[in-house]
Design a protein around this motif. Structure first.
Motif, PDB file in Angstrom:
ATOM      1  N   ARG A 173      -2.468   4.193 -10.357  1.00 32.81           N
ATOM      2  CA  ARG A 173      -1.260   4.962 -10.012  1.00 32.81           C
ATOM      3  C   ARG A 173      -0.651   4.469  -8.700  1.00 32.81           C
ATOM      4  O   ARG A 173       0.562   4.394  -8.557  1.00 32.81           O
ATOM      5  CB  ARG A 173      -1.591   6.451  -9.912  1.00 32.81           C
ATOM      6  CG  ARG A 173      -1.923   7.107 -11.236  1.00 32.81           C
ATOM      7  CD  ARG A 173      -2.038   8.615 -11.105  1.00 32.81           C
ATOM      8  NE  ARG A 173      -2.490   9.219 -12.355  1.00 32.81           N
ATOM      9  CZ  ARG A 173      -3.757   9.550 -12.606  1.00 32.81           C
ATOM     10  NH1 ARG A 173      -4.680   9.357 -11.690  1.00 32.81           N
ATOM     11  NH2 ARG A 173      -4.077  10.076 -13.763  1.00 32.81           N
ATOM     12  N   VAL A 174      -1.512   4.164  -7.741  1.00 27.28           N
ATOM     13  CA  VAL A 174      -1.025   3.648  -6.458  1.00 27.28           C
ATOM     14  C   VAL A 174      -0.277   2.336  -6.679  1.00 27.28           C
ATOM     15  O   VAL A 174       0.799   2.104  -6.109  1.00 27.28           O
ATOM     16  CB  VAL A 174      -2.199   3.442  -5.476  1.00 27.28           C
ATOM     17  CG1 VAL A 174      -1.753   2.636  -4.255  1.00 27.28           C
ATOM     18  CG2 VAL A 174      -2.763   4.786  -5.033  1.00 27.28           C
ATOM     19  N   ILE A 175      -0.821   1.481  -7.528  1.00 25.79           N
ATOM     20  CA  ILE A 175      -0.167   0.200  -7.827  1.00 25.79           C
ATOM     21  C   ILE A 175       1.176   0.430  -8.510  1.00 25.79           C
ATOM     22  O   ILE A 175       2.195  -0.169  -8.146  1.00 25.79           O
ATOM     23  CB  ILE A 175      -1.072  -0.668  -8.723  1.00 25.79           C
ATOM     24  CG1 ILE A 175      -2.341  -1.056  -7.970  1.00 25.79           C
ATOM     25  CG2 ILE A 175      -0.328  -1.918  -9.194  1.00 25.79           C
ATOM     26  CD1 ILE A 175      -3.391  -1.716  -8.839  1.00 25.79           C
ATOM     27  N   ALA A 176       1.186   1.317  -9.496  1.00 30.50           N
ATOM     28  CA  ALA A 176       2.414   1.567 -10.257  1.00 30.50           C
ATOM     29  C   ALA A 176       3.510   2.181  -9.396  1.00 30.50           C
ATOM     30  O   ALA A 176       4.699   1.924  -9.606  1.00 30.50           O
ATOM     31  CB  ALA A 176       2.114   2.474 -11.451  1.00 30.50           C
ATOM     32  N   VAL A 180       5.565  -3.053  -3.776  1.00 33.58           N
ATOM     33  CA  VAL A 180       4.912  -4.274  -3.297  1.00 33.58           C
ATOM     34  C   VAL A 180       3.670  -4.572  -4.126  1.00 33.58           C
ATOM     35  O   VAL A 180       3.456  -5.700  -4.581  1.00 33.58           O
ATOM     36  CB  VAL A 180       4.542  -4.146  -1.801  1.00 33.58           C
ATOM     37  CG1 VAL A 180       3.756  -5.373  -1.345  1.00 33.58           C
ATOM     38  CG2 VAL A 180       5.798  -3.977  -0.961  1.00 33.58           C
ATOM     39  N   PHE A 181       2.834  -3.557  -4.334  1.00 33.86           N
ATOM     40  CA  PHE A 181       1.624  -3.747  -5.131  1.00 33.86           C
ATOM     41  C   PHE A 181       1.981  -4.105  -6.570  1.00 33.86           C
ATOM     42  O   PHE A 181       1.335  -4.942  -7.206  1.00 33.86           O
ATOM     43  CB  PHE A 181       0.780  -2.467  -5.129  1.00 33.86           C
ATOM     44  CG  PHE A 181       0.221  -2.099  -3.788  1.00 33.86           C
ATOM     45  CD1 PHE A 181       0.257  -2.987  -2.718  1.00 33.86           C
ATOM     46  CD2 PHE A 181      -0.343  -0.849  -3.577  1.00 33.86           C
ATOM     47  CE1 PHE A 181      -0.259  -2.648  -1.468  1.00 33.86           C
ATOM     48  CE2 PHE A 181      -0.873  -0.498  -2.346  1.00 33.86           C
ATOM     49  CZ  PHE A 181      -0.817  -1.394  -1.290  1.00 33.86           C
ATOM     50  N   ARG A 182       3.024  -3.434  -7.079  1.00 32.20           N
ATOM     51  CA  ARG A 182       3.448  -3.646  -8.473  1.00 32.20           C
ATOM     52  C   ARG A 182       3.879  -5.093  -8.686  1.00 32.20           C
ATOM     53  O   ARG A 182       3.477  -5.741  -9.654  1.00 32.20           O
ATOM     54  CB  ARG A 182       4.585  -2.675  -8.781  1.00 32.20           C
ATOM     55  CG  ARG A 182       4.900  -2.515 -10.258  1.00 32.20           C
ATOM     56  CD  ARG A 182       5.717  -1.258 -10.481  1.00 32.20           C
ATOM     57  NE  ARG A 182       6.983  -1.261  -9.784  1.00 32.20           N
ATOM     58  CZ  ARG A 182       7.371  -0.323  -8.937  1.00 32.20           C
ATOM     59  NH1 ARG A 182       6.567   0.678  -8.641  1.00 32.20           N
ATOM     60  NH2 ARG A 182       8.549  -0.379  -8.356  1.00 32.20           N
ATOM     61  N   GLU A 197      -7.745  -2.052  -0.483  1.00 36.20           N
ATOM     62  CA  GLU A 197      -8.890  -1.608   0.321  1.00 36.20           C
ATOM     63  C   GLU A 197      -8.418  -0.679   1.433  1.00 36.20           C
ATOM     64  O   GLU A 197      -9.025   0.370   1.688  1.00 36.20           O
ATOM     65  CB  GLU A 197      -9.603  -2.818   0.931  1.00 36.20           C
ATOM     66  CG  GLU A 197     -10.545  -3.553  -0.004  1.00 36.20           C
ATOM     67  CD  GLU A 197     -11.301  -4.651   0.728  1.00 36.20           C
ATOM     68  OE1 GLU A 197     -12.430  -4.382   1.176  1.00 36.20           O
ATOM     69  OE2 GLU A 197     -10.742  -5.760   0.863  1.00 36.20           O
ATOM     70  N   LYS A 198      -7.341  -1.068   2.103  1.00 37.25           N
ATOM     71  CA  LYS A 198      -6.820  -0.273   3.211  1.00 37.25           C
ATOM     72  C   LYS A 198      -6.154   1.004   2.710  1.00 37.25           C
ATOM     73  O   LYS A 198      -6.328   2.082   3.286  1.00 37.25           O
ATOM     74  CB  LYS A 198      -5.822  -1.099   4.023  1.00 37.25           C
ATOM     75  CG  LYS A 198      -6.444  -2.303   4.721  1.00 37.25           C
ATOM     76  CD  LYS A 198      -5.384  -3.060   5.509  1.00 37.25           C
ATOM     77  CE  LYS A 198      -5.999  -4.260   6.238  1.00 37.25           C
ATOM     78  NZ  LYS A 198      -4.970  -5.022   6.994  1.00 37.25           N
ATOM     79  N   GLU A 199      -5.389   0.868   1.642  1.00 38.66           N
ATOM     80  CA  GLU A 199      -4.632   2.014   1.125  1.00 38.66           C
ATOM     81  C   GLU A 199      -5.552   3.106   0.595  1.00 38.66           C
ATOM     82  O   GLU A 199      -5.296   4.301   0.777  1.00 38.66           O
ATOM     83  CB  GLU A 199      -3.692   1.539   0.015  1.00 38.66           C
ATOM     84  CG  GLU A 199      -2.820   2.618  -0.592  1.00 38.66           C
ATOM     85  CD  GLU A 199      -1.672   3.015   0.311  1.00 38.66           C
ATOM     86  OE1 GLU A 199      -1.081   4.085   0.078  1.00 38.66           O
ATOM     87  OE2 GLU A 199      -1.357   2.251   1.256  1.00 38.66           O
ATOM     88  N   LEU A 200      -6.629   2.708  -0.073  1.00 39.23           N
ATOM     89  CA  LEU A 200      -7.494   3.669  -0.755  1.00 39.23           C
ATOM     90  C   LEU A 200      -8.815   3.911  -0.043  1.00 39.23           C
ATOM     91  O   LEU A 200      -9.598   4.751  -0.480  1.00 39.23           O
ATOM     92  CB  LEU A 200      -7.778   3.176  -2.185  1.00 39.23           C
ATOM     93  CG  LEU A 200      -6.570   3.006  -3.086  1.00 39.23           C
ATOM     94  CD1 LEU A 200      -6.975   2.318  -4.378  1.00 39.23           C
ATOM     95  CD2 LEU A 200      -5.939   4.356  -3.384  1.00 39.23           C
ATOM     96  N   ASP A 201      -9.063   3.148   1.014  1.00 36.43           N
ATOM     97  CA  ASP A 201     -10.352   3.245   1.702  1.00 36.43           C
ATOM     98  C   ASP A 201     -11.494   3.054   0.699  1.00 36.43           C
ATOM     99  O   ASP A 201     -12.459   3.830   0.654  1.00 36.43           O
ATOM    100  CB  ASP A 201     -10.484   4.593   2.414  1.00 36.43           C
ATOM    101  CG  ASP A 201     -11.673   4.612   3.382  1.00 36.43           C
ATOM    102  OD1 ASP A 201     -12.092   3.520   3.821  1.00 36.43           O
ATOM    103  OD2 ASP A 201     -12.179   5.706   3.670  1.00 36.43           O
ATOM    104  N   THR A 202     -11.355   2.027  -0.127  1.00 41.98           N
ATOM    105  CA  THR A 202     -12.327   1.710  -1.172  1.00 41.98           C
ATOM    106  C   THR A 202     -12.820   0.291  -0.959  1.00 41.98           C
ATOM    107  O   THR A 202     -12.062  -0.586  -0.572  1.00 41.98           O
ATOM    108  CB  THR A 202     -11.678   1.818  -2.568  1.00 41.98           C
ATOM    109  OG1 THR A 202     -11.164   3.150  -2.731  1.00 41.98           O
ATOM    110  CG2 THR A 202     -12.683   1.534  -3.668  1.00 41.98           C
TER     111      THR A 202
END
Length: 244
Positions: A173-176, A180-182, A197-202
């Motif tokens: 969902r974050v990508i969609a 920029v990610f899309r 990694e930064k956006e989701l802290d994953t």
């Protein structure tokens, strides 16, 4: 100056707000619209006389607004899909059409050979919807191939635990939703791992483990996949690369 006649150019101008180009494009493809409406209705549809003709024209106009050339689906394929869906919705609302459709028109499912005698419009519209779903799945399979992903990969690589699956879907969902990610995914056919990694802290390890599942879900969310988006419980928001 001669009026523009090239359909591709007309479509481009119409999507940029040129109403004359939009009207000309609709005029050129009115026979195409009426053919679809007639085939689905099981009777000859006349412009200016039948509701199905008006619904088809409005659906074609809707397709102009929704078309995105970066999705990899042709405009006419999108237009036919929207026309069929809007007519199916109409038939479901108007039960009176049950008596207006001859049984001979219900012998075949759209795009298929003989399918046996169908009892009524409810069954026929169900068959039409199933055919739309089948086409959508085939198109999805073709889109996934661009990313080197198969359905077998998804069966093997889908997250087994619910929380892991929900995290993967949240990543998709974050990508969609992020232009920029899309665009990174669509252009490079890979996840923007560092940014995610930064956006989701994953951790990168987690993202890589479910890479194919995340990409597959993001492709559904970014594309013209009404049925598959419904399956994911996600409604379209963003579009593809670039501005409309």
């Amino acid at each position: 100056m001669q009026p523009e006649t090239d359909p591709n150019r007309l479509l481009s101008l119409a999507r940029q707000g040129d109403n004359l180009a939009r009207e000309e494009l609709i005029r050129k493809f009115t026979p195409f619209i009426l053919k679809i409406a007639s085939r689905l209705s099981g009777r000859f549809i006349r412009l200016g006389e039948d509701d199905e003709a008006s619904i088809g024209l409005m659906a074609f106009n809707e397709a102009i607004d929704n078309f995105n050339p970066e999705k990899g689906i042709s405009f006419l394929t999108l237009a036919e899909t929207i026309i069929r869906r809007r007519l199916v919705d109409h038939f479901r609302r108007e039960k009176r059409h049950r008596q207006n459709i001859p049984l001979s028109a219900l012998d075949q499912a759209p795009g298929q050979g003989g399918g046996g005698m169908v009892a009524g419009i409810e069954d026929y519209t169900l068959v039409a919807e199933l055919e739309d779903r089948r086409r959508e799945v085939i198109r999805y399979q073709q889109d996934l191939a661009h990313y080197g992903i198969t359905f077998a990969d998804l069966v093997r690589g889908s997250p087994r635990h619910r929380d892991a699956r929900e995290r993967a879907l949240a990543c998709a969902r974050v990508i969609a939703d992020n232009p920029v990610f899309r665009c990174h995914l669509q252009e490079k056919h890979e996840l923007p791992l560092k940014a995610l990694e930064k956006e989701l802290d994953t951790s990168r390890k987690t993202l890589e483990r479910h890479r194919k599942y995340i990409i597959a879900a993001a492709v559904i969310m970014m594309g013209q996949y009404e049925y598959l988006q419904e399956y994911l419980g996600w409604k379209r928001g963003g579009e593809g690369c670039g501005l409309r």
